[in-house]
Design a protein around this motif. Structure first.
Motif, PDB file in Angstrom:
ATOM      1  N   SER A  21       0.837  -1.194   0.000  1.00  0.00           N
ATOM      2  CA  SER A  21       0.000   0.000   0.000  1.00  0.00           C
ATOM      3  C   SER A  21       0.878   1.252   0.000  1.00  0.00           C
ATOM      4  N   LYS A  22       0.632   2.111  -0.976  1.00  0.00           N
ATOM      5  CA  LYS A  22       1.399   3.342  -1.098  1.00  0.00           C
ATOM      6  C   LYS A  22       0.593   4.473  -0.491  1.00  0.00           C
ATOM      7  N   ARG A  23       1.252   5.274   0.294  1.00  0.00           N
ATOM      8  CA  ARG A  23       0.575   6.365   0.959  1.00  0.00           C
ATOM      9  C   ARG A  23       1.184   7.689   0.533  1.00  0.00           C
ATOM     10  N   SER A  24       0.370   8.711   0.571  1.00  0.00           N
ATOM     11  CA  SER A  24       0.867  10.038   0.256  1.00  0.00           C
ATOM     12  C   SER A  24       0.269  11.038   1.229  1.00  0.00           C
ATOM     13  N   TYR A  25       0.947  12.145   1.363  1.00  0.00           N
ATOM     14  CA  TYR A  25       0.481  13.226   2.210  1.00  0.00           C
ATOM     15  C   TYR A  25       0.628  14.512   1.417  1.00  0.00           C
ATOM     16  N   SER A  26      -0.424  15.311   1.370  1.00  0.00           N
ATOM     17  CA  SER A  26      -0.407  16.561   0.623  1.00  0.00           C
ATOM     18  C   SER A  26      -0.203  17.732   1.573  1.00  0.00           C
ATOM     19  N   ARG A  64       7.366  16.387  -5.155  1.00  0.00           N
ATOM     20  CA  ARG A  64       7.282  15.358  -4.122  1.00  0.00           C
ATOM     21  C   ARG A  64       8.642  15.059  -3.496  1.00  0.00           C
ATOM     22  N   THR A  77       5.359  10.501 -10.054  1.00  0.00           N
ATOM     23  CA  THR A  77       4.808   9.640  -9.012  1.00  0.00           C
ATOM     24  C   THR A  77       4.050  10.477  -7.994  1.00  0.00           C
ATOM     25  N   GLU A  78       2.807  10.068  -7.697  1.00  0.00           N
ATOM     26  CA  GLU A  78       1.989  10.845  -6.770  1.00  0.00           C
ATOM     27  C   GLU A  78       1.968  10.258  -5.364  1.00  0.00           C
ATOM     28  N   THR A  79       2.973   9.495  -5.017  1.00  0.00           N
ATOM     29  CA  THR A  79       3.051   8.955  -3.665  1.00  0.00           C
ATOM     30  C   THR A  79       4.193   9.624  -2.925  1.00  0.00           C
ATOM     31  N   GLY A  80       4.146   9.562  -1.615  1.00  0.00           N
ATOM     32  CA  GLY A  80       5.153  10.198  -0.790  1.00  0.00           C
ATOM     33  C   GLY A  80       4.611  11.491  -0.215  1.00  0.00           C
TER      34      GLY A  80
END
Length: 93
Positions: A21-26, A64, A77-80
């Motif tokens: 599962s990849k997580r991201s924080y904006s 990112r 890449t939209e994760t991280g």
């Protein structure tokens, strides 16, 4: 014995699921730019501990980084840890 094997298999599934599962924080805390130019792909768009973006990422990329206290680069890449860039004419905002 079966209980131990079942326990190991459940733990393995939990850890594998967490790794996949990849997580991201904006982060929307940065509101301005040092310059009004477009970044190149994989160029540093925000330096660590700075309060302004260095440049604007194109619409097909994100500013990112691996975490809050790292340099951020323009990446597809939209994760991280995603630094949301405000007032970007390329994103239609």
């Amino acid at each position: 014995m079966y209980l131990v094997i079942t326990y190991v298999l459940v733990l393995n599934a939990v850890f594998e699921g967490a790794a996949v599962s990849k997580r991201s924080y904006s982060d929307q805390s940065i509101k301005g730019y040092v310059t009004e130019r477009t970044c190149w792909w994989n160029e540093i768009c925000k330096e660590e501990f700075q309060i302004l973006f260095r440049c604007k990422c194109p619409s097909w990329s994100y500013c990112r980084s691996p975490g809050r206290y790292y340099n951020a680069v323009c990446s597809m890449t939209e994760t991280g840890y995603i630094w949301d860039q405000p007032n970007s004419q390329w994103r239609g905002q």
